[in-house]
Design a protein around this motif. Structure first.
Motif, short mmCIF file in Angstrom:
data_model
loop_
_atom_site.label_atom_id
_atom_site.label_comp_id
_atom_site.label_asym_id
_atom_site.label_seq_id
_atom_site.Cartn_x
_atom_site.Cartn_y
_atom_site.Cartn_z
N ILE A 179 4.30 7.94 6.75
CA ILE A 179 5.47 7.78 7.77
C ILE A 179 6.43 9.06 7.17
O ILE A 179 7.31 9.87 8.08
N LEU A 180 6.88 9.18 5.89
CA LEU A 180 7.66 10.28 5.72
C LEU A 180 7.23 11.61 6.00
O LEU A 180 8.09 12.39 6.36
N ARG A 181 6.00 11.89 5.71
CA ARG A 181 5.73 13.28 5.92
C ARG A 181 5.53 13.43 7.50
O ARG A 181 5.94 14.52 7.82
N ASP A 182 5.17 12.46 8.25
CA ASP A 182 5.51 12.79 9.85
C ASP A 182 6.81 13.01 10.25
O ASP A 182 7.15 13.65 11.04
N PHE A 183 7.82 12.04 9.41
CA PHE A 183 9.18 11.99 9.93
C PHE A 183 9.72 13.44 9.54
O PHE A 183 10.64 14.05 10.28
N ILE A 184 9.43 13.97 8.18
CA ILE A 184 10.18 15.41 8.06
C ILE A 184 9.49 16.35 8.85
O ILE A 184 10.10 17.15 9.41
N LYS A 185 8.23 16.41 9.16
CA LYS A 185 7.62 17.25 10.41
C LYS A 185 8.37 17.26 11.68
O LYS A 185 8.64 18.22 12.19
N ALA A 186 8.63 16.04 12.19
CA ALA A 186 9.13 16.11 13.51
C ALA A 186 10.54 16.71 13.48
O ALA A 186 11.25 16.43 12.55
N GLU A 187 10.54 17.24 14.52
CA GLU A 187 11.92 17.77 14.85
C GLU A 187 12.40 18.67 13.99
O GLU A 187 13.77 18.87 13.33
N LYS A 188 11.49 19.23 13.01
CA LYS A 188 11.79 20.12 11.96
C LYS A 188 12.98 19.90 11.07
O LYS A 188 13.84 20.43 11.08
N ARG A 189 12.71 18.86 10.39
CA ARG A 189 13.83 18.08 9.42
C ARG A 189 13.78 18.50 8.17
O ARG A 189 14.36 18.12 7.13
N GLU A 190 12.74 19.75 7.94
CA GLU A 190 12.56 20.33 6.44
C GLU A 190 13.82 20.56 5.72
O GLU A 190 13.89 20.36 4.38
N ASP A 191 14.94 20.88 6.43
CA ASP A 191 16.11 21.43 5.75
C ASP A 191 17.05 20.19 5.55
O ASP A 191 18.24 20.15 5.00
N LYS A 192 16.75 18.87 6.11
CA LYS A 192 17.49 17.74 6.00
C LYS A 192 17.03 16.86 5.05
O LYS A 192 17.71 16.05 4.59
N ILE A 193 15.85 16.95 4.67
CA ILE A 193 15.22 15.86 3.77
C ILE A 193 14.06 16.52 3.11
O ILE A 193 13.11 16.85 3.76
N LYS A 194 14.20 16.56 1.70
CA LYS A 194 13.20 17.08 1.01
C LYS A 194 12.79 16.13 -0.18
O LYS A 194 13.54 15.40 -0.78
N ILE A 195 11.51 16.13 -0.34
CA ILE A 195 10.77 15.41 -1.39
C ILE A 195 11.10 15.82 -2.55
O ILE A 195 10.92 17.26 -2.94
N ALA A 196 11.60 15.36 -3.76
CA ALA A 196 12.25 15.66 -4.89
C ALA A 196 11.04 15.24 -5.79
O ALA A 196 10.34 16.23 -6.61
N ASP B 28 0.90 -1.12 -0.06
CA ASP B 28 0.00 0.07 0.09
C ASP B 28 0.92 1.22 0.00
O ASP B 28 1.63 1.36 0.86
N PRO B 29 0.79 2.28 -1.01
CA PRO B 29 1.81 3.28 -0.86
C PRO B 29 1.20 4.28 -0.23
O PRO B 29 1.89 5.50 0.13
N VAL B 30 0.14 4.33 0.69
CA VAL B 30 -0.49 5.33 1.53
C VAL B 30 0.43 5.53 2.66
O VAL B 30 1.08 6.41 3.15
N LEU B 31 0.64 4.45 3.40
CA LEU B 31 1.30 4.38 4.58
C LEU B 31 2.85 4.77 4.60
O LEU B 31 3.04 5.57 5.50
N PRO B 32 3.56 4.40 3.56
CA PRO B 32 5.01 4.84 3.56
C PRO B 32 5.07 6.49 3.51
O PRO B 32 5.86 7.37 4.13
N THR B 33 4.05 6.98 2.64
CA THR B 33 4.00 8.46 2.57
C THR B 33 3.64 9.38 3.92
O THR B 33 4.16 10.27 4.04
#
Length: 311
Positions: free
Chosen positions: A93-110, A86-91
């Protein structure tokens, strides 16, 4: 790396890419080892993985797969999320991971590939907010129980194939004498195949268009309970939930360390935030998740010694 080793590495990547239902390319730099380990643990639980790739090898490995359109994007520090189910659950997890601890500058979706189709970063984020594919299919069936007159004139764009097949089926129902029973059966199979082949984004768009066109609501699957025989009343339908909240009801004092670890694994929270959540129980661990995800979370938390409620 020797030539033989490179060939083996490319072959292994090719095999993964060939099986992928979802691939998300990210620009990744500066993530700690602990953060990467945490992300990998969460993705493994939903049949997905996080892998840092060598661009030259990955560019060779995509040939002959549905990911070939991202070949030109293998530049700079690249890491990929590859989903096999299922493609929904990985996305999510990735969304929540990026939001957590303000990781937007460390990992960006291309960019990404969903069910063989190229999707932009914004579409990947949109997928993270969708129900799972089985739920979307149930919602589609719910909307199709309403009036369908004029449907073939309403839908367009990505649903072109869907419309043509539905039109053929409607002609069959009108009693077209030129169409044999075998042809009728084939059209229905094509119709089902067309829906089955839609991505979660396409299914979501189809549900929205049906809702708008016919003024109906895509209710979740309904469970029908028969009325008692003595009453003689009609059956009552109860709407089945599609969104659930996972509540940490309590945590055993001697199991708090294990529970904190599991909470961090499931939520991407930092140590302090996870500790505060566990010690402040009852508290929600995650809200608005699918039935599958809530059941998985409940099982893991209870195995660590927690008491969990799903609401």
């Amino acid at each position: 790396m020797k030539k033989e080793e490179k060939a083996t590495a490319v072959a292994e990547l090719h095999e993964k890419f060939a099986r992928a239902k979802l691939a998300v390319m990210t620009e990744c730099s500066g993530l700690s080892v602990n953060a990467i380990t945490e992300l990998r643990k969460q993705l493994r639980g939903v049949k997905a993985e996080f892998t840092v790739v060598k661009n030259t090898m990955a560019a060779r490995a995509v040939d002959g797969t549905t990911l070939v359109d991202v070949k030109s994007y293998f530049k700079g520090p690249t890491a990929m999320i590859i989903g096999y189910d299922d493609p929904v659950l990985p996305t999510k997890i990735l969304r929540d991971f990026i939001k957590a601890e303000k990781r937007e500058d460390k990992i960006k979706i291309a960019i990404g590939v969903l069910d063989g189709k190229l999707v932009q970063a914004a579409q990947i984020v949109a997928v993270a907010g969708l129900p799972s594919k089985p739920v979307l299919l149930a919602m589609l069936l719910a909307t199709m129980q309403g009036p369908v007159r004029g449907l073939v004139y309403t839908l367009n764009g990505v649903l072109g194939q869907f419309v043509r097949i539905l039109a053929a089926i409607q002609e069959t129902k009108k009693g077209d004498s030129a169409m044999s029973a075998t042809q009728s059966k084939l059209s229905k199979e094509e119709f089902i195949a067309a829906i089955e082949g839609m991505s979660v984004l396409e299914l979501s768009e189809l549900v929205k268009q049906l809702e708008t066109r016919f003024g109906v609501t895509a209710a979740a699957p309904v469970a029908v309970a028969a009325a008692p025989a003595a009453g003689g009343g009609a059956a009552a339908a109860a709407e089945e939930k599609t969104s659930f909240d996972v509540i940490l009801a309590s945590a055993a004092a001697d199991k708090k360390i294990q529970i904190i670890k599991v909470v961090r694994e499931l939520t991407s929270l930092g140590l302090k935030e996870a500790k505060d959540l566990v010690e402040g129980a009852p508290k929600p661990v995650k809200t608005g998740v699918s039935k599958e995800e809530s059941d998985t979370m409940k099982k893991k938390l209870e195995e660590s010694g927690a008491k969990v409620e799903i609401k």
